[in-house]
Design an enzyme around this catalytic site. Structure first.
Site, short mmCIF file in Angstrom:
data_model
loop_
_atom_site.label_atom_id
_atom_site.label_comp_id
_atom_site.label_asym_id
_atom_site.label_seq_id
_atom_site.Cartn_x
_atom_site.Cartn_y
_atom_site.Cartn_z
N PRO A 2 0.82 -1.21 0.00
CA PRO A 2 0.00 0.00 0.00
C PRO A 2 0.86 1.27 0.00
O PRO A 2 1.87 1.34 0.69
CB PRO A 2 -0.79 -0.12 1.30
CG PRO A 2 -0.84 -1.59 1.58
CD PRO A 2 0.47 -2.12 1.09
N GLU A 3 0.46 2.23 -0.81
CA GLU A 3 1.18 3.50 -0.88
C GLU A 3 0.35 4.59 -0.20
O GLU A 3 -0.67 4.31 0.42
CB GLU A 3 1.48 3.84 -2.34
CG GLU A 3 2.36 2.79 -3.03
CD GLU A 3 2.70 3.16 -4.46
OE1 GLU A 3 2.73 4.36 -4.79
OE2 GLU A 3 2.94 2.23 -5.27
#
Length: 284
Positions: A2-3
């Site tokens: 996840p960013e």
């Protein structure tokens, strides 16, 4: 992994769900996720504590609790790793197999599930101190960005993954921002002109803002099984017509036609990560 947009969307979901909750007990099934905090330290700090606020810094979540002892604020750093999920469930809900950390609340339970155990839930905040500016804030300026890039000979795509340069940009959005800016991922960071840096600065902000607005590349689903129970899942966001992956212009589109020139999108490996780009639209 996840960013920034995925973490921001999660923070926005969890914040109202946790508001006013009190931690009755702490259960830890995977102590390595707490490192260097010990299980005893976490339990001592959080048992009886009341949730105050939740913020995001880069790809990290910062949970603030008011400690039972003298009203002191205790901050817990959370990181999803590659496969982490965080959600609040009812007390009668069965815990997932890989529930690494569980906070029993006065109403419901907070669960940090991590299949591969690369995530973190710790009192150690040193990782945050090393982060660069937030992309949407004034501290991330084209001038400062350019100054930092001039110090590096790394390919620009690789340099964008450096969290001390700008916080939260990861593999997906680095490829997307470079494509929109028309900059080759192979171009050395110190060779970018100020005009290119300024354009890249803008496209970084643009792709991140769009991803947050659309629910991120890993959309959300607030239902579990047969009923809507407020759990956070990687699924589909209410009101989002299509998965955001379909709006990405180059990432994971190797061999498919570029939306601008119709040349096939290419994939190369840089610093052990996949990079997607159009060699026709993104000149070195």
């Amino acid at each position: 992994m996840p960013e920034l947009p995925e973490v921001e969307v999660l923070a926005r979901h969890l914040r109202p769900v946790l508001r006013g909750k009190i931690i009755r007990s702490v259960r830890v099934s995977r102590a390595k996720i707490l490192h260097p905090t010990s299980e005893a330290q976490l339990k001592r700090a959080l048992t009886g504590a009341k949730f105050k606020s939740l913020s995001r810094r880069g790809k990290y979540l910062l949970f603030d609790f008011q400690s039972r002892a003298a009203g002191k604020t205790v901050t817990v750093l959370g990181h999803l790793g590659m496969t982490g999920r965080m959600f609040v469930a009812g007390k009668d809900e069965p815990l997932p197999k890989h529930a690494a950390v569980v906070f029993e609340l006065n109403r419901g339970v907070f669960v940090f599930e991590d299949t591969r155990y690369f995530g973190r839930m710790t009192l150690d905040l040193s990782s945050v101190a090393k982060l660069g500016p937030e992309p949407a804030e004034e501290s991330f300026s084209p001038e400062g960005f350019s100054k930092e890039l001039k110090r590096s000979r790394q390919p620009i795509k690789v340099k964008l993954l450096d969290q001390s340069l700008v916080a939260g940009v990861g593999n997906i959005y680095a490829s997307e921002a470079l494509y929109r800016a028309g900059i080759s991922p192979k171009l050395a960071a110190n060779r970018l002109t100020f005009a290119q840096v300024k354009k890249l600065h803008g496209t970084i902000r643009q792709v991140l803002a769009e991803a947050i607005e659309c629910g991120s590349t890993i959309p959300l689903n607030f239902t579990a099984g047969k009923k809507s129970d407020g759990l956070f899942y990687f699924g589909r966001a209410p009101g989002v017509p299509d998965y955001y992956e379909e709006r990405l212009l180059v990432y994971d589109r190797a061999g498919k036609p570029c939306f601008r020139c119709k040349a096939p999108v290419k994939r190369i490996v840089q610093a052990a990560r996949s990079t997607f780009y159009c060699s026709s639209c993104q000149k070195s």
